[in-house]
Write a protein that holds these residues in place. Structure first.
Motif, PDB file in Angstrom:
ATOM      1  N   LYS A  96       7.482  14.711   1.646  1.00 13.86           N
ATOM      2  CA  LYS A  96       8.602  14.799   0.801  1.00 13.86           C
ATOM      3  C   LYS A  96       8.977  13.712  -0.126  1.00 13.86           C
ATOM      4  CE  LYS A  96      13.041  16.706   1.272  1.00 13.86           C
ATOM      5  NZ  LYS A  96      13.831  16.201   2.445  1.00 13.86           N
ATOM      6  N   VAL A  97       9.079  14.515  -1.332  1.00 11.95           N
ATOM      7  CA  VAL A  97       9.393  13.582  -2.441  1.00 11.95           C
ATOM      8  C   VAL A  97      10.823  13.587  -2.739  1.00 11.95           C
ATOM      9  CG1 VAL A  97       9.188  13.366  -4.822  1.00 11.95           C
ATOM     10  CG2 VAL A  97       7.398  14.205  -3.416  1.00 11.95           C
ATOM     11  N   LYS A  98      11.669  12.373  -2.598  1.00 13.82           N
ATOM     12  CA  LYS A  98      13.093  12.176  -2.729  1.00 13.82           C
ATOM     13  C   LYS A  98      13.466  11.639  -4.090  1.00 13.82           C
ATOM     14  CE  LYS A  98      13.504  11.070   1.974  1.00 13.82           C
ATOM     15  NZ  LYS A  98      13.858  10.132   3.124  1.00 13.82           N
ATOM     16  N   VAL A  99      14.658  12.016  -4.717  1.00 13.09           N
ATOM     17  CA  VAL A  99      14.924  11.585  -6.019  1.00 13.09           C
ATOM     18  C   VAL A  99      15.414  10.343  -5.919  1.00 13.09           C
ATOM     19  CG1 VAL A  99      16.584  12.002  -7.955  1.00 13.09           C
ATOM     20  CG2 VAL A  99      15.290  13.995  -6.902  1.00 13.09           C
ATOM     21  N   THR A 100      15.125   9.186  -6.474  1.00 16.46           N
ATOM     22  CA  THR A 100      15.521   7.616  -6.502  1.00 16.46           C
ATOM     23  C   THR A 100      16.483   7.593  -7.154  1.00 16.46           C
ATOM     24  OG1 THR A 100      13.154   7.233  -6.042  1.00 16.46           O
ATOM     25  CG2 THR A 100      14.466   5.363  -6.161  1.00 16.46           C
ATOM     26  N   ASN A 101      16.339   7.994  -8.407  1.00 16.50           N
ATOM     27  CA  ASN A 101      17.532   7.836  -9.592  1.00 16.50           C
ATOM     28  C   ASN A 101      17.851   9.470  -9.898  1.00 16.50           C
ATOM     29  OD1 ASN A 101      19.010   7.516 -11.780  1.00 16.50           O
ATOM     30  ND2 ASN A 101      17.853   5.897 -12.786  1.00 16.50           N
ATOM     31  N   ASP A 102      18.964   9.777  -9.845  1.00 16.97           N
ATOM     32  CA  ASP A 102      19.174  11.209 -10.299  1.00 16.97           C
ATOM     33  C   ASP A 102      19.849  11.381 -11.726  1.00 16.97           C
ATOM     34  OD1 ASP A 102      21.900  10.185  -9.920  1.00 16.97           O
ATOM     35  OD2 ASP A 102      22.123  11.608  -8.073  1.00 16.97           O
ATOM     36  N   GLU A 103      20.051  10.002 -12.345  1.00 15.55           N
ATOM     37  CA  GLU A 103      20.694   9.993 -13.564  1.00 15.55           C
ATOM     38  C   GLU A 103      19.762   9.713 -14.834  1.00 15.55           C
ATOM     39  OE1 GLU A 103      23.596   6.720 -13.464  1.00 15.55           O
ATOM     40  OE2 GLU A 103      24.861   7.710 -12.084  1.00 15.55           O
ATOM     41  N   HIS A 104      18.609   9.587 -14.573  1.00 13.31           N
ATOM     42  CA  HIS A 104      17.513   9.643 -15.584  1.00 13.31           C
ATOM     43  C   HIS A 104      17.195  11.090 -16.214  1.00 13.31           C
ATOM     44  CE1 HIS A 104      13.618   8.725 -17.825  1.00 13.31           C
ATOM     45  NE2 HIS A 104      14.025   7.424 -17.873  1.00 13.31           N
ATOM     46  N   GLU A 105      16.605  10.993 -17.466  1.00 10.39           N
ATOM     47  CA  GLU A 105      16.287  12.298 -18.118  1.00 10.39           C
ATOM     48  C   GLU A 105      15.113  13.162 -17.455  1.00 10.39           C
ATOM     49  OE1 GLU A 105      14.220  12.051 -22.090  1.00 10.39           O
ATOM     50  OE2 GLU A 105      14.980   9.952 -21.544  1.00 10.39           O
ATOM     51  N   MET A 106      14.290  12.446 -16.781  1.00  7.58           N
ATOM     52  CA  MET A 106      13.260  12.784 -15.985  1.00  7.58           C
ATOM     53  C   MET A 106      13.640  13.582 -14.583  1.00  7.58           C
ATOM     54  SD  MET A 106      10.419  12.821 -17.394  1.00  7.58           S
ATOM     55  CE  MET A 106       9.160  12.975 -16.163  1.00  7.58           C
ATOM     56  N   THR A 107      14.675  13.123 -13.996  1.00  9.70           N
ATOM     57  CA  THR A 107      15.155  13.670 -12.847  1.00  9.70           C
ATOM     58  C   THR A 107      16.478  14.218 -12.604  1.00  9.70           C
ATOM     59  OG1 THR A 107      16.027  11.289 -12.122  1.00  9.70           O
ATOM     60  CG2 THR A 107      13.609  11.897 -11.525  1.00  9.70           C
ATOM     61  N   ARG A 108      17.185  14.092 -13.846  1.00  9.43           N
ATOM     62  CA  ARG A 108      18.592  14.630 -13.680  1.00  9.43           C
ATOM     63  C   ARG A 108      18.633  16.265 -13.067  1.00  9.43           C
ATOM     64  NH1 ARG A 108      19.892  13.811 -18.682  1.00  9.43           N
ATOM     65  NH2 ARG A 108      20.166  11.560 -18.102  1.00  9.43           N
ATOM     66  N   GLY A 109      19.549  16.522 -12.212  1.00 11.86           N
ATOM     67  CA  GLY A 109      19.371  18.044 -11.606  1.00 11.86           C
ATOM     68  C   GLY A 109      18.475  18.185 -10.831  1.00 11.86           C
ATOM     69  N   LEU A 110      17.432  17.499 -10.458  1.00 10.38           N
ATOM     70  CA  LEU A 110      16.475  17.770  -9.619  1.00 10.38           C
ATOM     71  C   LEU A 110      17.004  17.492  -8.271  1.00 10.38           C
ATOM     72  CD1 LEU A 110      13.120  16.276 -11.156  1.00 10.38           C
ATOM     73  CD2 LEU A 110      13.913  18.625 -11.060  1.00 10.38           C
ATOM     74  N   ARG A 111      16.191  18.398  -7.221  1.00 13.90           N
ATOM     75  CA  ARG A 111      16.610  18.013  -5.909  1.00 13.90           C
ATOM     76  C   ARG A 111      15.432  17.388  -4.890  1.00 13.90           C
ATOM     77  NH1 ARG A 111      19.281  23.429  -3.496  1.00 13.90           N
ATOM     78  NH2 ARG A 111      17.303  24.246  -4.560  1.00 13.90           N
ATOM     79  N   ASP A 112      15.623  16.695  -3.845  1.00 14.81           N
ATOM     80  CA  ASP A 112      14.306  16.426  -3.151  1.00 14.81           C
ATOM     81  C   ASP A 112      13.411  17.729  -2.988  1.00 14.81           C
ATOM     82  OD1 ASP A 112      15.761  14.061  -3.120  1.00 14.81           O
ATOM     83  OD2 ASP A 112      15.960  14.279  -0.793  1.00 14.81           O
ATOM     84  N   PHE A 113      12.261  17.547  -2.684  1.00 11.53           N
ATOM     85  CA  PHE A 113      11.275  18.597  -2.529  1.00 11.53           C
ATOM     86  C   PHE A 113      10.074  18.124  -1.801  1.00 11.53           C
ATOM     87  CE2 PHE A 113      10.049  16.699  -6.339  1.00 11.53           C
ATOM     88  CZ  PHE A 113       8.537  16.336  -6.511  1.00 11.53           C
ATOM     89  N   SER A 114       9.370  19.166  -1.220  1.00 10.43           N
ATOM     90  CA  SER A 114       8.259  19.016  -0.296  1.00 10.43           C
ATOM     91  C   SER A 114       7.082  19.510  -1.140  1.00 10.43           C
ATOM     92  CB  SER A 114       8.214  19.504   0.887  1.00 10.43           C
ATOM     93  OG  SER A 114       9.011  18.865   1.888  1.00 10.43           O
ATOM     94  N   VAL A 115       5.857  18.667  -1.058  1.00 11.83           N
ATOM     95  CA  VAL A 115       4.718  19.216  -2.114  1.00 11.83           C
ATOM     96  C   VAL A 115       3.552  18.702  -1.044  1.00 11.83           C
ATOM     97  CG1 VAL A 115       4.502  16.985  -3.113  1.00 11.83           C
ATOM     98  CG2 VAL A 115       3.713  19.011  -3.944  1.00 11.83           C
TER      99      VAL A 115
END
Length: 242
Positions: free
Chosen positions: A123-142
């Protein structure tokens, strides 16, 4: 905008990764890309707005590290992928050591690869959801290699996972980490490094001379739309075209 892509190294399907990255860069009409198999061409680096690296066990010499550091300090941006921070030494008993042979380079990157458990789902978790790289992303499995690293500098973690267990093949065997960086941003002078540890890939013949034929090609995160989204965002971050 000028992008310089360094794609080279060992034990990975570098040709596959290079082609996929060139396809993504080709989606942006403002970008012109140069391609290399080493860090040697300092002039191309100086001319570039963004450096992208997909490498494994490919380490620049001290002069090349100095050029990288100076370019970053002047405002360059570097999207470092997967094994960029790796040094691998295989021992006679089949283990893998990750020695401290290029401290200046690894300190510049902020981490050094230390090992990974067998490829599996995590599981990959979003640590900072305000950065342009992560904004709008949800946690995901890979399904991918879960990269464990030694932290050597300051950076902001944007995506993370966790791991507790053993990496039996590697010199650093025992791990118990609540926050393992998967994506981080490291500021260097006026510039910055964006490091994404995902993206393992391997074809039939990429383990030579360790193995003659590898029966099961691996694409790992390259099978997931979210990985391509992160790469596209990394290109926009690096070229400031977003």
């Amino acid at each position: 905008m000028k992008v310089h892509l360094v794609a080279a190294g060992k034990y990975h399907d570098i040709d596959f990764a290079r082609l996929e990255l060139l396809k993504l860069l080709g989606e942006v009409p403002q970008i012109r890309t140069t391609v290399a198999a080493s860090y040697a061409d300092e002039e191309l680096l100086r001319q570039s707005d963004l450096l992208i690296t997909y490498t494994c066990d490919l380490v620049p010499n001290p002069d090349e590290v100095e050029a990288l550091a100076g370019w970053l300090a002047d405002g360059g941006r570097w999207l470092a992928l997967h094994g960029t921070n790796s040094i691998l030494r295989f021992t006679r008993d089949g283990r893998v050591e990750t020695p401290d042979e290029a401290p200046e380079f690894m300190e510049l990157l902020g981490t050094q690869f230390a090992g990974h458990p067998p490829i599996t789902t995590f599981k990959v978790k979003v640590t900072n959801d305000e950065h342009e790289m992560t904004r709008g992303l949800r946690d995901f499995s890979v399904i991918d290699e879960l990269y464990l690293t030694r932290r050597l500098g300051e950076f902001e973690t944007l995506l993370h996972t966790s791991f507790s267990g053993k990496c039996d093949e590697f010199g650093d065997t025992e791990w118990d980490e609540d926050e393992v960086p998967v994506l981080y941003e490291r500021k260097v002078g006026k510039g910055a490094i964006m490091y994404l540890t995902l993206g393992h890939c391997r074809g039939h013949y990429d383990l030579q001379p360790l193995a003659g034929y590898y029966p099961h090609p691996e694409r790992c995160a390259w099978n997931y739309p979210v990985f391509y989204e992160l790469l596209r965002r990394g290109i926009r971050w690096g070229t400031r075209l977003g």
